[in-house]
Design an enzyme around this catalytic site. Structure first.
Site, short mmCIF file in Angstrom:
data_model
loop_
_atom_site.label_atom_id
_atom_site.label_comp_id
_atom_site.label_asym_id
_atom_site.label_seq_id
_atom_site.Cartn_x
_atom_site.Cartn_y
_atom_site.Cartn_z
N LYS A 58 0.79 -1.23 0.00
CA LYS A 58 0.00 0.00 0.00
C LYS A 58 0.83 1.29 0.00
O LYS A 58 0.37 2.32 -0.51
CB LYS A 58 -0.95 0.00 1.21
CG LYS A 58 -2.12 -0.96 1.11
CD LYS A 58 -3.16 -0.45 0.13
CE LYS A 58 -4.45 -1.26 0.22
NZ LYS A 58 -5.48 -0.74 -0.70
N SER A 84 -8.91 -0.74 6.34
CA SER A 84 -9.03 -1.90 7.21
C SER A 84 -7.68 -2.30 7.80
O SER A 84 -7.57 -3.34 8.43
CB SER A 84 -9.65 -3.07 6.44
OG SER A 84 -8.88 -3.38 5.29
#
Length: 328
Positions: A58, A84
């Protein structure tokens, strides 16, 4: 397939993203496992984004997005996102690096261990209901109240370009891959990988891997979004892949460039893939990464990418697990 029809994300964007982020992100290694190759046929190459800074892929997209804003003269008062876990962790690390405040909106389903890691990096966490609507509602409130800049988990072209740098590295490390298996939630990583990989090698096949309940293949085959609204989050052990729908910006790219066949993985299968990495490859991976290992084990792959000389890339998207609460 050609990438010429795809708006807003080009190979040049991915290359520019890599120039921005390469001094910070790691060029992650590629692993092979002889026993896996022998059992499942062909050569499998595991791209270890679980070894990436902050423990997952990410940071590539998030960092490119923030650096692009700074290059464009954006006055960043702070950063806000919803996550999340892995995107939030990356955003918290980036915000700390630039001495910016950061708030991460997290569903109540996120384990406390992941929340604490985000807080330890200096960000604040705000709880929300486990729905995309509530995530975005809370983000909007923070934008209005504090003037912070929202960085999407996936549905942003600069984020996609950053995730596409995985493919740049991978095809430099293994230039003659026949296919890549990509874990898919909102679609930022697979969109970026599609653009980069198909531009470099138009014959390469990019397959989405999904948790049970996402039903991406139905939409790809139909050529239109068939998911029910409002968007919902899936109940899956792969907690980094909870979004059922692809983003509105990632969807047309995936529709145009990815294969129509999607590998659907159950919780038990994801855990088996995860266990294989732990036991045989000595790699710490999270269940989301276990989904692509499971897909690589699938006999459906034999039909879609046949032949004993096939070369298949497998994205191990992350390794952020609570070692005190493993699913096996």
């Amino acid at each position: 397939m050609s990438t010429e029809k795809i708006p807003h994300v080009k190979l040049s964007d991915v290359k520019e993203a890599y120039s921005r982020i390469k001094s910070v992100v790691k060029k992650t290694p590629v692993f092979q496992d002889d026993d896996f190759d022998e059992k499942y046929g062909g050569k499998f190459y595991f791209k270890a984004e679980n070894m990436q800074k902050t423990g997952a892929f990410k940071i590539r997209g998030a960092l490119n997005a923030v650096l692009t804003l700074r290059e464009n003269g954006e006055n960043l008062k702070g950063l806000v996102t919803h996550s999340s876990g892995n995107h939030g962790r990356a955003m918290a690390w980036i915000a700390r690096s630039f001495n910016l405040p950061c708030i991460v909106v997290c569903p109540t389903t996120v384990p406390e261990a992941k929340l604490q890691i985000i807080r330890n990096l200096g960000a604040d966490t705000v709880p929300c209901e486990p729905t995309l609507d509530d995530r975005l509602r809370k983000v909007g409130q923070i934008q209005d109240e504090r003037g912070y800049t929202y960085i999407s988990t996936c549905d942003d072209y600069t984020v996609m370009a950053g995730q596409g740098t995985i493919a740049l590295e991978f095809l430099e490390q293994v230039p003659d891959l026949d296919a890549i298996l990509v874990p898919t939630s909102g679609g930022g990583m697979i969109a970026g990988i599609c653009v980069a990989a198909k531009s470099i090698n138009p014959k390469i096949k990019i397959f989405a891997v999904e948790p049970d309940g996402k039903d991406l293949q139905k939409s790809l085959v139909a050529g239109e979004r068939l998911w029910p609204n409002p968007p919902r989050c899936l109940d899956t052990v792969a907690d980094g892949m909870r979004m059922q729908q692809l983003g509105t910006k990632t969807w047309p790219i995936v529709l145009e460039l990815a294969e129509k066949h999607v590998f659907t993985v159950t919780d038990d299968e994801a855990i088996e893939g995860m266990k294989y990495a732990f036991e045989h490859m000595k790699l710490v991976v999270e269940p989301s990464a276990g989904t692509t290992i499971s897909a690589a084990m699938s006999r459906d792959l034999d039909k879609l990418v046949p032949g004993p000389s096939r070369k298949v890339g497998v994205i191990l998207c992350g390794g952020n697990v609570d070692i005190h609460n493993l699913p096996f």
